[in-house]
Design a protein around this motif. Structure first.
Motif, PDB file in Angstrom:
ATOM      1  N   ILE A  53       0.812  -1.229   0.000  1.00  0.00           N
ATOM      2  CA  ILE A  53       0.000   0.000   0.000  1.00  0.00           C
ATOM      3  C   ILE A  53       0.839   1.270   0.000  1.00  0.00           C
ATOM      4  O   ILE A  53       0.333   2.326  -0.315  1.00  0.00           O
ATOM      5  CB  ILE A  53      -1.001   0.033   1.170  1.00  0.00           C
ATOM      6  CG1 ILE A  53      -0.295   0.151   2.510  1.00  0.00           C
ATOM      7  CG2 ILE A  53      -1.941  -1.109   1.120  1.00  0.00           C
ATOM      8  CD1 ILE A  53      -1.214   0.524   3.650  1.00  0.00           C
ATOM      9  N   ASN A  54       2.121   1.152   0.349  1.00  0.00           N
ATOM     10  CA  ASN A  54       2.978   2.328   0.365  1.00  0.00           C
ATOM     11  C   ASN A  54       3.796   2.479  -0.913  1.00  0.00           C
ATOM     12  O   ASN A  54       4.671   3.324  -1.000  1.00  0.00           O
ATOM     13  CB  ASN A  54       3.897   2.293   1.587  1.00  0.00           C
ATOM     14  CG  ASN A  54       3.147   2.629   2.852  1.00  0.00           C
ATOM     15  OD1 ASN A  54       2.807   3.777   3.080  1.00  0.00           O
ATOM     16  ND2 ASN A  54       2.851   1.624   3.657  1.00  0.00           N
ATOM     17  N   GLY A  55       3.528   1.649  -1.907  1.00  0.00           N
ATOM     18  CA  GLY A  55       4.153   1.814  -3.211  1.00  0.00           C
ATOM     19  C   GLY A  55       5.532   1.199  -3.357  1.00  0.00           C
ATOM     20  O   GLY A  55       6.234   1.484  -4.321  1.00  0.00           O
ATOM     21  N   TYR A  56       5.924   0.346  -2.435  1.00  0.00           N
ATOM     22  CA  TYR A  56       7.219  -0.319  -2.526  1.00  0.00           C
ATOM     23  C   TYR A  56       7.044  -1.711  -3.130  1.00  0.00           C
ATOM     24  O   TYR A  56       5.961  -2.289  -3.069  1.00  0.00           O
ATOM     25  CB  TYR A  56       7.864  -0.456  -1.142  1.00  0.00           C
ATOM     26  CG  TYR A  56       8.262   0.869  -0.546  1.00  0.00           C
ATOM     27  CD1 TYR A  56       9.351   1.570  -1.026  1.00  0.00           C
ATOM     28  CD2 TYR A  56       7.533   1.414   0.498  1.00  0.00           C
ATOM     29  CE1 TYR A  56       9.711   2.788  -0.482  1.00  0.00           C
ATOM     30  CE2 TYR A  56       7.884   2.627   1.056  1.00  0.00           C
ATOM     31  CZ  TYR A  56       8.975   3.316   0.560  1.00  0.00           C
ATOM     32  OH  TYR A  56       9.318   4.514   1.097  1.00  0.00           O
ATOM     33  N   ASN A  57       8.132  -2.238  -3.685  1.00  0.00           N
ATOM     34  CA  ASN A  57       8.086  -3.597  -4.193  1.00  0.00           C
ATOM     35  C   ASN A  57       7.982  -4.574  -3.039  1.00  0.00           C
ATOM     36  O   ASN A  57       8.706  -4.465  -2.054  1.00  0.00           O
ATOM     37  CB  ASN A  57       9.338  -3.916  -5.019  1.00  0.00           C
ATOM     38  CG  ASN A  57       9.338  -3.210  -6.345  1.00  0.00           C
ATOM     39  OD1 ASN A  57       8.280  -2.940  -6.909  1.00  0.00           O
ATOM     40  ND2 ASN A  57      10.511  -2.901  -6.846  1.00  0.00           N
ATOM     41  N   GLN A  58       7.103  -5.495  -3.194  1.00  0.00           N
ATOM     42  CA  GLN A  58       6.893  -6.492  -2.155  1.00  0.00           C
ATOM     43  C   GLN A  58       8.061  -7.471  -2.137  1.00  0.00           C
ATOM     44  O   GLN A  58       8.592  -7.833  -3.178  1.00  0.00           O
ATOM     45  CB  GLN A  58       5.587  -7.223  -2.431  1.00  0.00           C
ATOM     46  CG  GLN A  58       5.204  -8.198  -1.380  1.00  0.00           C
ATOM     47  CD  GLN A  58       3.932  -8.911  -1.745  1.00  0.00           C
ATOM     48  OE1 GLN A  58       3.260  -8.563  -2.698  1.00  0.00           O
ATOM     49  NE2 GLN A  58       3.619  -9.932  -0.987  1.00  0.00           N
ATOM     50  N   GLU A  59       8.456  -7.922  -0.954  1.00  0.00           N
ATOM     51  CA  GLU A  59       9.586  -8.833  -0.822  1.00  0.00           C
ATOM     52  C   GLU A  59       9.159 -10.296  -0.835  1.00  0.00           C
ATOM     53  O   GLU A  59       9.994 -11.166  -0.850  1.00  0.00           O
ATOM     54  CB  GLU A  59      10.333  -8.540   0.476  1.00  0.00           C
ATOM     55  CG  GLU A  59      10.961  -7.172   0.501  1.00  0.00           C
ATOM     56  CD  GLU A  59      11.624  -6.867   1.817  1.00  0.00           C
ATOM     57  OE1 GLU A  59      11.644  -7.737   2.708  1.00  0.00           O
ATOM     58  OE2 GLU A  59      12.142  -5.748   1.956  1.00  0.00           O
ATOM     59  N   ASN A  86      -0.297   7.245  12.050  1.00  0.00           N
ATOM     60  CA  ASN A  86       0.458   6.828  10.866  1.00  0.00           C
ATOM     61  C   ASN A  86       0.878   5.363  10.927  1.00  0.00           C
ATOM     62  O   ASN A  86       1.955   5.009  10.452  1.00  0.00           O
ATOM     63  CB  ASN A  86       1.701   7.700  10.692  1.00  0.00           C
ATOM     64  CG  ASN A  86       1.364   9.080  10.204  1.00  0.00           C
ATOM     65  OD1 ASN A  86       0.388   9.262   9.493  1.00  0.00           O
ATOM     66  ND2 ASN A  86       2.154  10.056  10.594  1.00  0.00           N
ATOM     67  N   ILE A  87       0.062   4.502  11.489  1.00  0.00           N
ATOM     68  CA  ILE A  87       0.473   3.099  11.613  1.00  0.00           C
ATOM     69  C   ILE A  87       0.440   2.372  10.284  1.00  0.00           C
ATOM     70  O   ILE A  87       1.002   1.295  10.162  1.00  0.00           O
ATOM     71  CB  ILE A  87      -0.389   2.340  12.644  1.00  0.00           C
ATOM     72  CG1 ILE A  87      -1.827   2.216  12.177  1.00  0.00           C
ATOM     73  CG2 ILE A  87      -0.297   2.972  13.983  1.00  0.00           C
ATOM     74  CD1 ILE A  87      -2.625   1.251  13.008  1.00  0.00           C
ATOM     75  N   PHE A  88      -0.172   2.952   9.266  1.00  0.00           N
ATOM     76  CA  PHE A  88      -0.238   2.310   7.966  1.00  0.00           C
ATOM     77  C   PHE A  88       0.838   2.837   7.013  1.00  0.00           C
ATOM     78  O   PHE A  88       0.906   2.416   5.877  1.00  0.00           O
ATOM     79  CB  PHE A  88      -1.623   2.497   7.346  1.00  0.00           C
ATOM     80  CG  PHE A  88      -2.720   1.934   8.198  1.00  0.00           C
ATOM     81  CD1 PHE A  88      -2.941   0.570   8.244  1.00  0.00           C
ATOM     82  CD2 PHE A  88      -3.520   2.759   8.967  1.00  0.00           C
ATOM     83  CE1 PHE A  88      -3.944   0.041   9.033  1.00  0.00           C
ATOM     84  CE2 PHE A  88      -4.530   2.234   9.753  1.00  0.00           C
ATOM     85  CZ  PHE A  88      -4.735   0.869   9.790  1.00  0.00           C
ATOM     86  N   ASN A  89       1.666   3.749   7.480  1.00  0.00           N
ATOM     87  CA  ASN A  89       2.737   4.323   6.674  1.00  0.00           C
ATOM     88  C   ASN A  89       4.048   3.641   7.051  1.00  0.00           C
ATOM     89  O   ASN A  89       4.555   3.819   8.152  1.00  0.00           O
ATOM     90  CB  ASN A  89       2.812   5.827   6.907  1.00  0.00           C
ATOM     91  CG  ASN A  89       3.774   6.510   5.972  1.00  0.00           C
ATOM     92  OD1 ASN A  89       4.669   5.881   5.401  1.00  0.00           O
ATOM     93  ND2 ASN A  89       3.590   7.801   5.817  1.00  0.00           N
ATOM     94  N   ASP A  91       7.070   4.166   6.079  1.00  0.00           N
ATOM     95  CA  ASP A  91       8.183   5.094   6.329  1.00  0.00           C
ATOM     96  C   ASP A  91       8.157   5.605   7.759  1.00  0.00           C
ATOM     97  O   ASP A  91       9.198   5.704   8.407  1.00  0.00           O
ATOM     98  CB  ASP A  91       8.133   6.264   5.346  1.00  0.00           C
ATOM     99  CG  ASP A  91       8.353   5.830   3.912  1.00  0.00           C
ATOM    100  OD1 ASP A  91       9.167   4.905   3.702  1.00  0.00           O
ATOM    101  OD2 ASP A  91       7.703   6.401   3.012  1.00  0.00           O
ATOM    102  N   GLU A  92       6.968   5.919   8.265  1.00  0.00           N
ATOM    103  CA  GLU A  92       6.844   6.396   9.652  1.00  0.00           C
ATOM    104  C   GLU A  92       7.189   5.283  10.651  1.00  0.00           C
ATOM    105  O   GLU A  92       7.767   5.547  11.698  1.00  0.00           O
ATOM    106  CB  GLU A  92       5.429   6.919   9.910  1.00  0.00           C
ATOM    107  CG  GLU A  92       5.097   8.175   9.156  1.00  0.00           C
ATOM    108  CD  GLU A  92       5.942   9.367   9.572  1.00  0.00           C
ATOM    109  OE1 GLU A  92       6.259   9.490  10.777  1.00  0.00           O
ATOM    110  OE2 GLU A  92       6.302  10.153   8.687  1.00  0.00           O
ATOM    111  N   ILE A  93       6.813   4.069  10.316  1.00  0.00           N
ATOM    112  CA  ILE A  93       7.116   2.947  11.204  1.00  0.00           C
ATOM    113  C   ILE A  93       8.616   2.733  11.289  1.00  0.00           C
ATOM    114  O   ILE A  93       9.172   2.517  12.367  1.00  0.00           O
ATOM    115  CB  ILE A  93       6.396   1.668  10.720  1.00  0.00           C
ATOM    116  CG1 ILE A  93       4.893   1.816  10.871  1.00  0.00           C
ATOM    117  CG2 ILE A  93       6.895   0.443  11.484  1.00  0.00           C
ATOM    118  CD1 ILE A  93       4.089   0.706  10.230  1.00  0.00           C
ATOM    119  N   ILE A  94       9.302   2.810  10.150  1.00  0.00           N
ATOM    120  CA  ILE A  94      10.757   2.606  10.127  1.00  0.00           C
ATOM    121  C   ILE A  94      11.486   3.751  10.825  1.00  0.00           C
ATOM    122  O   ILE A  94      12.477   3.521  11.528  1.00  0.00           O
ATOM    123  CB  ILE A  94      11.243   2.429   8.666  1.00  0.00           C
ATOM    124  CG1 ILE A  94      10.684   1.116   8.108  1.00  0.00           C
ATOM    125  CG2 ILE A  94      12.759   2.459   8.576  1.00  0.00           C
ATOM    126  CD1 ILE A  94      10.914   0.904   6.640  1.00  0.00           C
TER     127      ILE A  94
END
Length: 153
Positions: A53-59, A86-89, A91-94
């Motif tokens: 959902i954050n637009g990154y490639n899934q691992e 911001n628990i769904f972001n 970048d904020e979690i990291i």
């Protein structure tokens, strides 16, 4: 002789009990399980859904449950509009230096409830396909009952 309307009612009643059973099992697991209980699976599913959902490639693209990860990502995206934190972001979690246990537990709850809902839909889909193939209802109900007993909801 049993009328067709009675058979439909038995089917609805059967699926009501299946839904109730899945709901109770899931509720028990949600109450007693922490998000770190199965680090090898639950955290990977949550992490990869957040990546989607954050637009990154899934691992975890080779995972057979990619569709579930995608749907969980969609549910997370919908929930992000209603939840101000911001628990769904990702970048904020990291960026956060401390893990907020409550936020990850909420992500875990959402994943568990979606999983239970999908399992219920799979049983309904199985029933509908079996009816198209003209399999006896008793055999269908028996197979669903056996499978629900073995399922890891």
């Amino acid at each position: 002789m049993i009328k067709k309307s009675n058979i439909i009612n038995y089917s609805c009643l059967f699926f009501f009990f299946i839904f109730f059973y899945i709901f109770i099992v899931n509720l028990t697991q949600v109450i007693t399980q922490h998000w770190t209980a199965f680090l090898d699976q639950d955290t990977v599913i949550i992490y990869n859904s957040l990546l989607v959902i954050n637009g990154y490639n899934q691992e975890y693209r080779d995972h057979p449950g990619y569709t579930f990860l995608f749907f969980l990502g969609i549910i997370y995206k919908i929930c992000s509009y209603f939840y101000s934190n911001n628990i769904f972001n990702i970048d904020e979690i990291i960026k956060n230096t401390q893990i907020n246990d409550y936020n990850f537990q909420l992500l875990f709850y959402i994943a568990r409830w979606l999983n239970s809902f999908i399992i219920f839909l799979i049983f309904i889909f199985y029933y509908k396909i079996s009816r198209i193939l003209k399999i006896n209802k008793k055999i269908i109900f028996l197979s669903i009952t056996i499978k629900i007993g073995r399922a890891h909801v």
